[in-house]
Design a protein around this motif. Structure first.
Motif, PDB file in Angstrom:
ATOM      1  N   ILE A 136      47.668  -8.607  52.959  1.00  0.00           N
ATOM      2  CA  ILE A 136      46.366  -9.031  53.472  1.00  0.00           C
ATOM      3  C   ILE A 136      46.084  -8.399  54.832  1.00  0.00           C
ATOM      4  CG2 ILE A 136      45.042 -11.016  54.334  1.00  0.00           C
ATOM      5  CD1 ILE A 136      46.391 -12.697  52.134  1.00  0.00           C
ATOM      6  N   ARG A 137      47.046  -8.460  55.749  1.00  0.00           N
ATOM      7  CA  ARG A 137      46.823  -7.913  57.092  1.00  0.00           C
ATOM      8  C   ARG A 137      46.552  -6.407  57.048  1.00  0.00           C
ATOM      9  NH1 ARG A 137      51.761 -10.964  58.377  1.00  0.00           N
ATOM     10  NH2 ARG A 137      51.131 -13.056  59.041  1.00  0.00           N
ATOM     11  N   ASP A 138      47.319  -5.694  56.224  1.00  0.00           N
ATOM     12  CA  ASP A 138      47.151  -4.246  56.156  1.00  0.00           C
ATOM     13  C   ASP A 138      45.798  -3.880  55.553  1.00  0.00           C
ATOM     14  OD1 ASP A 138      48.826  -1.651  56.527  1.00  0.00           O
ATOM     15  OD2 ASP A 138      47.936  -1.416  54.547  1.00  0.00           O
ATOM     16  N   ASN A 139      45.394  -4.586  54.506  1.00  0.00           N
ATOM     17  CA  ASN A 139      44.103  -4.295  53.887  1.00  0.00           C
ATOM     18  C   ASN A 139      42.936  -4.794  54.737  1.00  0.00           C
ATOM     19  OD1 ASN A 139      44.375  -2.821  51.263  1.00  0.00           O
ATOM     20  ND2 ASN A 139      45.877  -4.441  50.916  1.00  0.00           N
ATOM     21  N   GLU A 140      43.206  -5.749  55.620  1.00  0.00           N
ATOM     22  CA  GLU A 140      42.183  -6.155  56.587  1.00  0.00           C
ATOM     23  C   GLU A 140      41.959  -5.034  57.599  1.00  0.00           C
ATOM     24  OE1 GLU A 140      40.886 -10.272  58.719  1.00  0.00           O
ATOM     25  OE2 GLU A 140      43.022  -9.789  58.795  1.00  0.00           O
ATOM     26  N   LYS A 141      43.031  -4.391  58.039  1.00  0.00           N
ATOM     27  CA  LYS A 141      42.910  -3.255  58.957  1.00  0.00           C
ATOM     28  C   LYS A 141      42.119  -2.105  58.324  1.00  0.00           C
ATOM     29  CE  LYS A 141      47.295  -4.142  61.335  1.00  0.00           C
ATOM     30  NZ  LYS A 141      48.699  -3.661  61.524  1.00  0.00           N
ATOM     31  N   LYS A 142      42.250  -1.960  57.023  1.00  0.00           N
ATOM     32  CA  LYS A 142      41.534  -0.898  56.298  1.00  0.00           C
ATOM     33  C   LYS A 142      40.066  -1.251  56.069  1.00  0.00           C
ATOM     34  CE  LYS A 142      45.776  -0.024  53.702  1.00  0.00           C
ATOM     35  NZ  LYS A 142      46.484  -0.479  52.484  1.00  0.00           N
ATOM     36  N   GLY A 143      39.694  -2.504  56.335  1.00  0.00           N
ATOM     37  CA  GLY A 143      38.322  -2.931  56.109  1.00  0.00           C
ATOM     38  C   GLY A 143      38.051  -3.413  54.699  1.00  0.00           C
ATOM     39  N   LEU A 144      39.117  -3.634  53.923  1.00  0.00           N
ATOM     40  CA  LEU A 144      38.932  -4.009  52.524  1.00  0.00           C
ATOM     41  C   LEU A 144      38.805  -5.512  52.315  1.00  0.00           C
ATOM     42  CD1 LEU A 144      41.435  -1.549  50.796  1.00  0.00           C
ATOM     43  CD2 LEU A 144      38.964  -1.296  51.110  1.00  0.00           C
ATOM     44  N   VAL A 145      39.458  -6.297  53.168  1.00  0.00           N
ATOM     45  CA  VAL A 145      39.388  -7.756  53.056  1.00  0.00           C
ATOM     46  C   VAL A 145      39.303  -8.364  54.447  1.00  0.00           C
ATOM     47  CG1 VAL A 145      40.772  -7.763  50.930  1.00  0.00           C
ATOM     48  CG2 VAL A 145      41.888  -8.166  53.142  1.00  0.00           C
ATOM     49  N   GLN A 146      38.946  -9.654  54.481  1.00  0.00           N
ATOM     50  CA  GLN A 146      38.951 -10.411  55.730  1.00  0.00           C
ATOM     51  C   GLN A 146      39.655 -11.740  55.471  1.00  0.00           C
ATOM     52  OE1 GLN A 146      35.095 -11.438  57.259  1.00  0.00           O
ATOM     53  NE2 GLN A 146      35.905 -12.471  59.073  1.00  0.00           N
ATOM     54  N   ASP A 147      40.687 -12.018  56.254  1.00  0.00           N
ATOM     55  CA  ASP A 147      41.403 -13.291  56.127  1.00  0.00           C
ATOM     56  C   ASP A 147      40.534 -14.394  56.733  1.00  0.00           C
ATOM     57  OD1 ASP A 147      43.113 -15.472  56.219  1.00  0.00           O
ATOM     58  OD2 ASP A 147      44.864 -14.282  56.787  1.00  0.00           O
ATOM     59  N   ILE A 148      40.072 -15.322  55.902  1.00  0.00           N
ATOM     60  CA  ILE A 148      39.180 -16.390  56.372  1.00  0.00           C
ATOM     61  C   ILE A 148      39.889 -17.740  56.412  1.00  0.00           C
ATOM     62  CG2 ILE A 148      37.125 -15.177  55.528  1.00  0.00           C
ATOM     63  CD1 ILE A 148      37.055 -17.274  53.224  1.00  0.00           C
ATOM     64  N   THR A 149      41.217 -17.740  56.272  1.00  0.00           N
ATOM     65  CA  THR A 149      41.973 -18.993  56.205  1.00  0.00           C
ATOM     66  C   THR A 149      41.754 -19.853  57.441  1.00  0.00           C
ATOM     67  OG1 THR A 149      43.645 -17.759  54.966  1.00  0.00           O
ATOM     68  CG2 THR A 149      44.227 -19.977  55.693  1.00  0.00           C
ATOM     69  N   ALA A 150      41.814 -19.238  58.622  1.00  0.00           N
ATOM     70  CA  ALA A 150      41.640 -20.004  59.863  1.00  0.00           C
ATOM     71  C   ALA A 150      40.246 -20.620  59.925  1.00  0.00           C
ATOM     72  CB  ALA A 150      41.878 -19.101  61.069  1.00  0.00           C
ATOM     73  N   VAL A 275      43.431 -17.438  52.111  1.00  0.00           N
ATOM     74  CA  VAL A 275      42.224 -16.940  51.462  1.00  0.00           C
ATOM     75  C   VAL A 275      41.757 -15.658  52.158  1.00  0.00           C
ATOM     76  CG1 VAL A 275      39.870 -17.462  50.729  1.00  0.00           C
ATOM     77  CG2 VAL A 275      41.555 -19.314  50.932  1.00  0.00           C
ATOM     78  N   ALA A 276      41.630 -14.599  51.368  1.00  0.00           N
ATOM     79  CA  ALA A 276      41.142 -13.315  51.884  1.00  0.00           C
ATOM     80  C   ALA A 276      39.861 -12.947  51.135  1.00  0.00           C
ATOM     81  CB  ALA A 276      42.196 -12.219  51.705  1.00  0.00           C
ATOM     82  N   ARG A 277      38.804 -12.695  51.887  1.00  0.00           N
ATOM     83  CA  ARG A 277      37.518 -12.355  51.268  1.00  0.00           C
ATOM     84  C   ARG A 277      37.328 -10.835  51.230  1.00  0.00           C
ATOM     85  NH1 ARG A 277      33.116 -16.217  52.922  1.00  0.00           N
ATOM     86  NH2 ARG A 277      34.245 -17.317  51.270  1.00  0.00           N
ATOM     87  N   PRO A 278      37.202 -10.252  50.041  1.00  0.00           N
ATOM     88  CA  PRO A 278      36.985  -8.810  49.964  1.00  0.00           C
ATOM     89  C   PRO A 278      35.672  -8.395  50.638  1.00  0.00           C
ATOM     90  CG  PRO A 278      37.714  -9.660  47.847  1.00  0.00           C
ATOM     91  CD  PRO A 278      37.390 -10.852  48.722  1.00  0.00           C
ATOM     92  N   THR A 279      35.743  -7.328  51.411  1.00  0.00           N
ATOM     93  CA  THR A 279      34.560  -6.753  52.067  1.00  0.00           C
ATOM     94  C   THR A 279      34.311  -5.328  51.591  1.00  0.00           C
ATOM     95  OG1 THR A 279      35.984  -6.092  53.905  1.00  0.00           O
ATOM     96  CG2 THR A 279      34.800  -8.179  54.136  1.00  0.00           C
ATOM     97  N   LEU A 280      35.407  -4.628  51.273  1.00  0.00           N
ATOM     98  CA  LEU A 280      35.341  -3.245  50.758  1.00  0.00           C
ATOM     99  C   LEU A 280      34.471  -2.357  51.643  1.00  0.00           C
ATOM    100  CD1 LEU A 280      35.086  -3.829  46.895  1.00  0.00           C
ATOM    101  CD2 LEU A 280      37.062  -4.042  48.404  1.00  0.00           C
ATOM    102  N   LEU A 281      34.588  -2.551  52.964  1.00  0.00           N
ATOM    103  CA  LEU A 281      33.765  -1.778  53.899  1.00  0.00           C
ATOM    104  C   LEU A 281      34.248  -0.348  54.067  1.00  0.00           C
ATOM    105  CD1 LEU A 281      33.227  -4.467  56.671  1.00  0.00           C
ATOM    106  CD2 LEU A 281      31.671  -3.810  54.832  1.00  0.00           C
ATOM    107  N   SER A 282      35.519  -0.123  53.883  1.00  0.00           N
ATOM    108  CA  SER A 282      36.091   1.208  54.006  1.00  0.00           C
ATOM    109  C   SER A 282      37.426   1.188  53.272  1.00  0.00           C
ATOM    110  CB  SER A 282      36.279   1.570  55.488  1.00  0.00           C
ATOM    111  OG  SER A 282      37.207   0.690  56.094  1.00  0.00           O
ATOM    112  N   PRO A 283      38.086   2.295  53.041  1.00  0.00           N
ATOM    113  CA  PRO A 283      37.738   3.631  53.511  1.00  0.00           C
ATOM    114  C   PRO A 283      36.690   4.271  52.609  1.00  0.00           C
ATOM    115  CG  PRO A 283      39.780   3.688  52.293  1.00  0.00           C
ATOM    116  CD  PRO A 283      39.377   2.245  52.368  1.00  0.00           C
TER     117      PRO A 283
END
Length: 283
Positions: A136-150, A275-283
């Motif tokens: 999750i953290r790595d794909n968040e850095k890529k812009g693919l998901v956002q961890d919304i758990t907090a 919970v991670a929400r896909p954003t698929l913003l990049s790459p």
């Protein structure tokens, strides 16, 4: 069980880098069939699109350890058998294709490598994102998901994530001292992070804030592990949130019969969800 023919070959990506890929001719054919069907997918938003793509895999057999092939790490593509993580990875890879309006197999392999490996680069067994919190953290850095758990009210816990390092015998690739030392280094970095999860007794009250298409990871009390299972959130006609996942219990990709909050009550080691929400913003 009859063994399928596995073919190892090289595909050259957009940027000229070679990928070592393991798949069967049948999987290449299944890819063509699936991408043609998915191109007709119509949904009002990204989450519903992802849920529809996930449902296109329903009935696919659950097969564990599908990535443990051969003596060296390759990009394994297997549409005939999925575990919980490869199910999610394939859904996201196909979702990226639809977003980018891609349709060829080469682009699919690039997307899958991006999702599956640290920094999107397959560089041996340790480069695979084995722990799902790191995934999750790595794909968040890529812009693919956002961890919304907090945001959902998640709580933090200090927990050592070191199951692979303390159970070396369970992982054939860790027979290599080089791989083993690299995994220990990964676990050392993971130790710097806190585990944030939404407690299981709070899920039902928050399930309307979770969208279809969100990635759900099941946090666990098992020593050394962060997550034991993952899938995709999907709202059902009963008005409740369910889990679309590759089920080891029932042996196939399915939608959980019970709502997610009730399903988790049957798992003693479960402490809640990430919970991670896909954003698929990049790459």
């Amino acid at each position: 069980m009859k063994h399928k023919l596995i073919v190892l070959f090289l595909v050259f990506g957009t940027f000229g880098s070679a990928q070592q890929i393991t798949c069967s001719p049948k999987d290449e054919s299944l890819f063509e069939t699936k991408i043609k069907a998915l191109e007709k997918t119509k949904a009002s938003n990204l989450g519903d699109t992802i849920a529809l793509i996930g449902q296109s895999f329903m009935g696919t057999p659950y097969v564990e350890k599908t990535l443990e092939v051969g003596d060296t790490e390759t990009l394994v593509i297997n549409f005939g058998g999925l575990d919980c993580t490869t199910f999610v990875e394939n859904v996201i890879a196909f979702s990226l294709m639809l977003k980018k309006q891609q349709r060829d197999f080469g682009h699919f392999t690039e997307n899958l490598e991006t999702v599956r490996y640290r920094n999107g680069d397959m560089d041996g067994y340790p480069s695979r994102l084995h722990y799902f919190t790191e995934w999750i953290r790595d794909n968040e850095k890529k812009g693919l998901v956002q961890d919304i758990t907090a945001e959902l009210g998640g709580v933090e816990a200090d927990k050592s994530i070191n199951f692979m390092g303390t159970h070396r015998n369970l992982y054939p690739f860790l027979a290599s001292d080089e791989n083993f030392e690299a995994i220990l280094a990964v676990e050392k970095e993971l130790a710097k992070e806190k585990l944030c999860y939404l407690p299981k007794d709070q899920i039902e009250g928050k399930e309307q804030l979770i969208q279809s298409g969100d990635i759900i990871a099941l946090a666990t009390s098992i020593t050394g592990l962060d997550v034991t299972h993952t899938g995709i959130a999907i709202h059902q006609p009963d008005g409740r949130l369910h889990l679309l996942h590759a089920s080891s219990k029932n042996g196939e990709v399915e939608i959980s019969e019970l709502p997610l909050a009730d399903y988790l009550k049957t798992i003693k080691s479960n402490i809640g969800i990430i919970v991670a929400r896909p954003t698929l913003l990049s790459p």
